[in-house]
Design an enzyme around this catalytic site. Structure first.
Site, PDB file in Angstrom:
ATOM      1  N   SER A   1      17.052  39.767   0.960  1.00 26.86           N
ATOM      2  CA  SER A   1      18.199  40.513   1.500  1.00 26.86           C
ATOM      3  C   SER A   1      19.173  41.034   0.446  1.00 26.86           C
ATOM      4  O   SER A   1      20.008  41.873   0.768  1.00 26.86           O
ATOM      5  CB  SER A   1      18.977  39.644   2.480  1.00 26.86           C
ATOM      6  OG  SER A   1      18.428  39.802   3.762  1.00 26.86           O
TER       7      SER A   1
ATOM      8  N   LYS B   1      19.363  44.673   0.140  1.00 31.16           N
ATOM      9  CA  LYS B   1      20.102  45.496   1.114  1.00 31.16           C
ATOM     10  C   LYS B   1      21.309  46.165   0.477  1.00 31.16           C
ATOM     11  O   LYS B   1      21.697  47.270   0.857  1.00 31.16           O
ATOM     12  CB  LYS B   1      20.544  44.633   2.308  1.00 31.16           C
ATOM     13  CG  LYS B   1      19.369  44.128   3.149  1.00 31.16           C
ATOM     14  CD  LYS B   1      19.810  43.079   4.167  1.00 31.16           C
ATOM     15  CE  LYS B   1      18.614  42.597   5.009  1.00 31.16           C
ATOM     16  NZ  LYS B   1      18.955  41.474   5.876  1.00 31.16           N
TER      17      LYS B   1
ATOM     18  N   TYR C   1      10.313  48.607   3.525  1.00 29.68           N
ATOM     19  CA  TYR C   1      11.299  47.521   3.580  1.00 29.68           C
ATOM     20  C   TYR C   1      10.752  46.229   2.979  1.00 29.68           C
ATOM     21  O   TYR C   1      11.439  45.546   2.215  1.00 29.68           O
ATOM     22  CB  TYR C   1      11.723  47.316   5.047  1.00 29.68           C
ATOM     23  CG  TYR C   1      12.632  46.131   5.256  1.00 29.68           C
ATOM     24  CD1 TYR C   1      13.982  46.203   4.944  1.00 29.68           C
ATOM     25  CD2 TYR C   1      12.139  44.931   5.765  1.00 29.68           C
ATOM     26  CE1 TYR C   1      14.816  45.103   5.128  1.00 29.68           C
ATOM     27  CE2 TYR C   1      12.973  43.831   5.954  1.00 29.68           C
ATOM     28  CZ  TYR C   1      14.302  43.921   5.637  1.00 29.68           C
ATOM     29  OH  TYR C   1      15.134  42.842   5.807  1.00 29.68           O
TER      30      TYR C   1
ATOM     31  N   TYR D   1      25.377  36.131   5.532  1.00 31.08           N
ATOM     32  CA  TYR D   1      24.950  35.997   6.927  1.00 31.08           C
ATOM     33  C   TYR D   1      26.141  35.596   7.800  1.00 31.08           C
ATOM     34  O   TYR D   1      27.268  35.967   7.512  1.00 31.08           O
ATOM     35  CB  TYR D   1      23.799  34.980   7.056  1.00 31.08           C
ATOM     36  CG  TYR D   1      22.640  35.248   6.138  1.00 31.08           C
ATOM     37  CD1 TYR D   1      21.906  36.416   6.254  1.00 31.08           C
ATOM     38  CD2 TYR D   1      22.257  34.343   5.154  1.00 31.08           C
ATOM     39  CE1 TYR D   1      20.817  36.668   5.424  1.00 31.08           C
ATOM     40  CE2 TYR D   1      21.171  34.590   4.317  1.00 31.08           C
ATOM     41  CZ  TYR D   1      20.465  35.762   4.461  1.00 31.08           C
ATOM     42  OH  TYR D   1      19.403  36.011   3.648  1.00 31.08           O
TER      43      TYR D   1
ATOM     44  N   VAL E   1      16.809  35.217   1.569  1.00 34.28           N
ATOM     45  CA  VAL E   1      16.074  34.016   1.982  1.00 34.28           C
ATOM     46  C   VAL E   1      15.159  33.447   0.891  1.00 34.28           C
ATOM     47  O   VAL E   1      14.606  32.362   1.046  1.00 34.28           O
ATOM     48  CB  VAL E   1      15.240  34.237   3.271  1.00 34.28           C
ATOM     49  CG1 VAL E   1      16.133  34.388   4.488  1.00 34.28           C
ATOM     50  CG2 VAL E   1      14.296  35.398   3.118  1.00 34.28           C
TER      51      VAL E   1
HETATM   52  N1  GLU Z   1      12.668  40.228   3.991  1.00 35.86           N
HETATM   53  C1  GLU Z   1      13.481  39.338   4.732  1.00 35.86           C
HETATM   54  C2  GLU Z   1      13.448  39.651   6.213  1.00 35.86           C
HETATM   55  O1  GLU Z   1      13.619  40.755   6.604  1.00 35.86           O
HETATM   56  C3  GLU Z   1      14.858  39.399   4.216  1.00 35.86           C
HETATM   57  C4  GLU Z   1      15.766  38.481   4.950  1.00 35.86           C
HETATM   58  C5  GLU Z   1      16.806  37.864   4.115  1.00 35.86           C
HETATM   59  O2  GLU Z   1      16.671  37.654   2.910  1.00 35.86           O
HETATM   60  O3  GLU Z   1      17.836  37.581   4.728  1.00 35.86           O
HETATM   61  O4  GLU Z   1      13.248  38.796   7.021  1.00 35.86           O
END
Ligand code: GLU
Length: 309
Positions: free
Chosen positions: A65, A68, A193, A245, A263
């Protein structure tokens, strides 16, 4: 790489490492399960080029994430603020990162922010390019510029493992496609993604990305403006409001350092105007944040008075 081991930081890492037994390595992306639960490392990178480290800061992990933040910066550079925020909001959700719940209750079905999966998928959908290869190449080029490391690439095993199991992310995309928020081929978007999330970095790379954001998007060494200042401000603000989060509020109070976690156990952090921080600790707490990493940042913030508030 020129980064000195710092004894005080090492002491903090060892104290925070004790918490890693209480968390769990992510397993819903099968390839992430091979991470070592007790790993914890930290790099600090300053605008004057000074770098301090504790632990194995050359160990590689995927952005997940954390990507992002970078994809958002690129999409705004490509499309402009107005177009991007017509499709994704600016508000925290209070829900887990992969929740589908708010999409159905919000009208229009626009994701609340670009740091949750639904929002991040919409953002990746807005990166310019005629192929996945071109879009990813442009994102990697941004990462190379910010890290000054052109060897950074994608961990294809992690990308494949997520692609094969990304059922919930596919659902989010199809839902949003039905509502005209996502355009084009969903499988291609999931490929983009999952590859974006699988960009492989080290703590040192993360710290340098943080330093560039802390320095308002400009590389202090070359004076090159990698990101417009306004875009650096937008992404840093999202890191504060939604970066950890549904623990972002508590983290802002306890730590007060703009951060984005993933994650994989990655945390990208920064303290304006001069410090970037990279943390890696794959053992996660129940909210999906690195358990040792959050403790470590809390101790670091208290010891050096780093809260921005
Ligand atoms: N690739 C992970 C997903 O979409 C990223 C989630 C994350 O790191 O919060 O589930």
């Amino acid at each position: 790489m020129d980064c000195e081991t710092d004894e005080e930081l090492l002491e903090l890492v060892e104290r925070a490492r004790k918490y890693t037994d209480q968390g769990k390595v992510a397993s819903y992306i099968p390839a992430l399960e091979r991470a070592e639960q007790n790993d914890l490392s930290l790099a600090l990178y300053y605008t004057d080029g000074k770098c301090l480290k504790a632990g194995d800061v050359e160990k590689k992990f995927t952005l997940q994430s954390v990507s992002k933040v970078l994809a958002l910066a690129l999409a705004i550079m490509d499309r402009g603020e107005n177009e991007v925020f017509q499709k994704v909001g600016m508000e925290p959700t209070g829900d887990p990162f992969n929740s589908i719940a708010k999409l159905e209750t919000q009208i229009p079905a626009k994701p609340l922010n670009p740091m949750i999966n639904a929002g991040a998928l919409v953002v990746s959908n807005m990166i310019s390019g005629t192929s996945i290869h071109e879009k990813l190449g442009r994102l990697l080029a941004l990462v190379h510029d910010m890290t000054n490391n052109s060897s950074i690439d994608i961990d294809l095993e992690v990308a494949k493992s997520e692609f094969e199991t990304a059922h919930l992310n596919r659902s989010l995309c199809y839902f949003m496609k039905q509502h005209g928020i996502v355009e084009g081929d969903v499988e291609e978007l999931i490929e983009l993604y999952t590859k974006q999330c699988a960009i492989q970095v080290t703590c040192y790379d993360l710290a340098r990305i943080g330093m560039i954001l802390a320095n308002k998007g400009t590389d202090p060494k070359t004076k090159r403006k990698i990101l417009p200042e306004r875009i650096a401000t937008i992404v840093k603000t999202f890191m504060v409001t939604c970066g950890m989060y549904n623990a972002s509020g508590e983290f802002a109070i306890q730590v007060g350092i703009p951060s984005k976690s993933g994650v994989s156990g990655a945390i990208l952090s920064l303290v304006p105007p001069s410090l970037g921080i990279g943390v890696y600790g794959p053992s996660l707490n129940e909210k999906g944040n690195s358990i040792g990493g959050v403790k470590l940042l809390e101790m670091l913030s208290q010891r050096y008075d780093l809260s921005i508030f």
